[in-house]
Design a protein around this motif. Structure first.
Motif, PDB file in Angstrom:
ATOM      1  N   THR A 102      31.474  33.317  32.604  1.00  0.00           N
ATOM      2  CA  THR A 102      30.389  33.474  33.576  1.00  0.00           C
ATOM      3  C   THR A 102      30.023  34.931  33.802  1.00  0.00           C
ATOM      4  N   GLY A 103      30.964  35.836  33.522  1.00  0.00           N
ATOM      5  CA  GLY A 103      30.723  37.254  33.768  1.00  0.00           C
ATOM      6  C   GLY A 103      30.887  37.634  35.223  1.00  0.00           C
ATOM      7  N   SER A 104      31.420  36.730  36.044  1.00  0.00           N
ATOM      8  CA  SER A 104      31.581  37.000  37.472  1.00  0.00           C
ATOM      9  C   SER A 104      33.027  36.920  37.944  1.00  0.00           C
ATOM     10  N   GLU A 105      33.927  36.426  37.098  1.00  0.00           N
ATOM     11  CA  GLU A 105      35.333  36.317  37.469  1.00  0.00           C
ATOM     12  C   GLU A 105      36.204  36.976  36.409  1.00  0.00           C
ATOM     13  N   ILE A 106      37.337  37.502  36.890  1.00  0.00           N
ATOM     14  CA  ILE A 106      38.311  38.083  35.968  1.00  0.00           C
ATOM     15  C   ILE A 106      39.642  37.362  36.137  1.00  0.00           C
ATOM     16  N   ILE A 107      40.456  37.474  35.118  1.00  0.00           N
ATOM     17  CA  ILE A 107      41.817  36.944  35.187  1.00  0.00           C
ATOM     18  C   ILE A 107      42.736  38.014  34.615  1.00  0.00           C
ATOM     19  N   SER A 117      47.565  32.554  38.501  1.00  0.00           N
ATOM     20  CA  SER A 117      47.694  32.913  39.917  1.00  0.00           C
ATOM     21  C   SER A 117      47.032  34.260  40.216  1.00  0.00           C
ATOM     22  N   ALA A 118      46.450  34.895  39.217  1.00  0.00           N
ATOM     23  CA  ALA A 118      45.818  36.209  39.397  1.00  0.00           C
ATOM     24  C   ALA A 118      44.383  36.175  38.886  1.00  0.00           C
ATOM     25  N   GLN A 119      43.558  35.385  39.580  1.00  0.00           N
ATOM     26  CA  GLN A 119      42.148  35.260  39.236  1.00  0.00           C
ATOM     27  C   GLN A 119      41.314  35.745  40.421  1.00  0.00           C
ATOM     28  N   TYR A 120      40.252  36.467  40.112  1.00  0.00           N
ATOM     29  CA  TYR A 120      39.413  37.038  41.158  1.00  0.00           C
ATOM     30  C   TYR A 120      37.943  36.881  40.812  1.00  0.00           C
ATOM     31  N   ARG A 121      37.146  36.647  41.830  1.00  0.00           N
ATOM     32  CA  ARG A 121      35.686  36.648  41.701  1.00  0.00           C
ATOM     33  C   ARG A 121      35.220  38.043  42.111  1.00  0.00           C
ATOM     34  N   VAL A 122      34.443  38.684  41.261  1.00  0.00           N
ATOM     35  CA  VAL A 122      33.974  40.040  41.517  1.00  0.00           C
ATOM     36  C   VAL A 122      32.639  39.958  42.252  1.00  0.00           C
ATOM     37  N   ILE A 123      32.613  40.519  43.460  1.00  0.00           N
ATOM     38  CA  ILE A 123      31.386  40.544  44.259  1.00  0.00           C
ATOM     39  C   ILE A 123      31.100  41.997  44.636  1.00  0.00           C
ATOM     40  N   GLU A 124      29.974  42.238  45.247  1.00  0.00           N
ATOM     41  CA  GLU A 124      29.593  43.600  45.629  1.00  0.00           C
ATOM     42  C   GLU A 124      30.630  44.207  46.566  1.00  0.00           C
ATOM     43  N   GLY A 125      31.348  45.230  46.093  1.00  0.00           N
ATOM     44  CA  GLY A 125      32.305  45.956  46.917  1.00  0.00           C
ATOM     45  C   GLY A 125      33.603  45.240  47.218  1.00  0.00           C
ATOM     46  N   ALA A 126      33.914  44.154  46.515  1.00  0.00           N
ATOM     47  CA  ALA A 126      35.136  43.416  46.832  1.00  0.00           C
ATOM     48  C   ALA A 126      35.531  42.471  45.699  1.00  0.00           C
ATOM     49  N   LEU A 127      36.761  41.983  45.800  1.00  0.00           N
ATOM     50  CA  LEU A 127      37.278  40.933  44.929  1.00  0.00           C
ATOM     51  C   LEU A 127      37.713  39.774  45.815  1.00  0.00           C
ATOM     52  N   GLU A 128      37.297  38.572  45.474  1.00  0.00           N
ATOM     53  CA  GLU A 128      37.756  37.376  46.179  1.00  0.00           C
ATOM     54  C   GLU A 128      38.849  36.737  45.345  1.00  0.00           C
ATOM     55  N   VAL A 146      40.293  38.390  50.508  1.00  0.00           N
ATOM     56  CA  VAL A 146      39.350  39.360  49.946  1.00  0.00           C
ATOM     57  C   VAL A 146      40.005  40.736  49.913  1.00  0.00           C
ATOM     58  N   LEU A 147      39.898  41.390  48.756  1.00  0.00           N
ATOM     59  CA  LEU A 147      40.332  42.778  48.612  1.00  0.00           C
ATOM     60  C   LEU A 147      39.083  43.643  48.600  1.00  0.00           C
ATOM     61  N   LYS A 148      39.029  44.632  49.485  1.00  0.00           N
ATOM     62  CA  LYS A 148      37.859  45.506  49.592  1.00  0.00           C
ATOM     63  C   LYS A 148      37.981  46.671  48.623  1.00  0.00           C
ATOM     64  N   GLN A 149      36.859  47.051  48.035  1.00  0.00           N
ATOM     65  CA  GLN A 149      36.848  48.195  47.122  1.00  0.00           C
ATOM     66  C   GLN A 149      36.918  49.467  47.960  1.00  0.00           C
ATOM     67  N   THR A 150      37.973  50.269  47.726  1.00  0.00           N
ATOM     68  CA  THR A 150      38.163  51.503  48.486  1.00  0.00           C
ATOM     69  C   THR A 150      37.805  52.747  47.685  1.00  0.00           C
ATOM     70  N   LYS A 151      37.675  52.588  46.372  1.00  0.00           N
ATOM     71  CA  LYS A 151      37.314  53.715  45.526  1.00  0.00           C
ATOM     72  C   LYS A 151      36.579  53.164  44.310  1.00  0.00           C
ATOM     73  N   VAL A 152      35.480  53.800  43.939  1.00  0.00           N
ATOM     74  CA  VAL A 152      34.712  53.406  42.761  1.00  0.00           C
ATOM     75  C   VAL A 152      35.033  54.393  41.655  1.00  0.00           C
ATOM     76  N   GLU A 153      35.323  53.857  40.475  1.00  0.00           N
ATOM     77  CA  GLU A 153      35.594  54.711  39.320  1.00  0.00           C
ATOM     78  C   GLU A 153      34.325  55.466  38.955  1.00  0.00           C
ATOM     79  N   GLU A 154      34.457  56.773  38.725  1.00  0.00           N
ATOM     80  CA  GLU A 154      33.296  57.581  38.361  1.00  0.00           C
ATOM     81  C   GLU A 154      32.701  57.078  37.058  1.00  0.00           C
ATOM     82  N   GLY A 155      31.383  57.080  37.003  1.00  0.00           N
ATOM     83  CA  GLY A 155      30.694  56.603  35.809  1.00  0.00           C
ATOM     84  C   GLY A 155      30.704  55.096  35.685  1.00  0.00           C
ATOM     85  N   SER A 156      31.123  54.418  36.753  1.00  0.00           N
ATOM     86  CA  SER A 156      31.185  52.965  36.732  1.00  0.00           C
ATOM     87  C   SER A 156      29.783  52.381  36.750  1.00  0.00           C
ATOM     88  N   LYS A 157      29.582  51.345  35.977  1.00  0.00           N
ATOM     89  CA  LYS A 157      28.370  50.544  35.887  1.00  0.00           C
ATOM     90  C   LYS A 157      27.667  50.757  34.605  1.00  0.00           C
TER      91      LYS A 157
END
Length: 157
Positions: A102-107, A117-128, A146-157
């Motif tokens: 789907t391009g929206s979840e990681i494992i 047991s380590a699957q996350y949905r990637v949303i704006e500024g957080a992981l569910e 929910v885990l909140k994004q506290t730091k963005v990797e430089e050059g990300s996106k």
């Protein structure tokens, strides 16, 4: 009688033609359905997801599990967690992660194997955090997964 035969014959031909439109899909068509289009917006190609995520996940017999998860653009992760108010050691794991179709979840991968047991949905500024079946957690405690994004990797996106 001839008109009746023509009408039934016409209906029969229309039915045959309509039935031909439901031809089985080829293997290529089936694969293409599961792979997001290059132009389709997904978390993977639309969000600044690489960085550090932190939060406290629910725990049955302690105040919570403090988690820090670092994801990088190379597809690797560093995971740190500990049970709050316990004398247990901090858990450290590192490895790779993969995006689901789907391009929206990681494992997260553990010793080269997907860790259900380590699957996350990637949303704006957080992981569910997702459940073991890869589904969203629902109910009153859902916002606590929910885990909140506290730091963005430089050059990300």
């Amino acid at each position: 009688m001839k008109i009746k035969n023509l009408v039934f014959g016409g209906i029969f031909i229309c039915g045959v033609i309509a039935g031909c439109n439901d031809a089985p899909k080829t293997v290529t068509e089936k694969i293409e359905e599961t792979i997001p289009s290059v132009n389709e917006h997904t978390s993977e190609n639309s969000l600044s997801w690489a960085g550090v995520y932190e939060g406290v996940l629910p725990c049955a017999d302690c105040p919570g599990i403090a988690v820090k998860l670092e994801l990088d653009k190379k597809g690797t992760y560093h995971y740190h967690s500990y049970y709050m108010e316990r004398k247990a050691d901090t858990i450290h794991q590192k490895g790779t992660f993969v995006w689901k179709a789907t391009g929206s979840e990681i494992i997260l991968m553990n010793n080269g194997q997907p860790d259900s047991s380590a699957q996350y949905r990637v949303i704006e500024g957080a992981l569910e955090k997702l459940d073991i079946e890869g589904k969203r957690i629902e109910g009153n405690l859902a916002p606590n997964y929910v885990l909140k994004q506290t730091k963005v990797e430089e050059g990300s996106k």
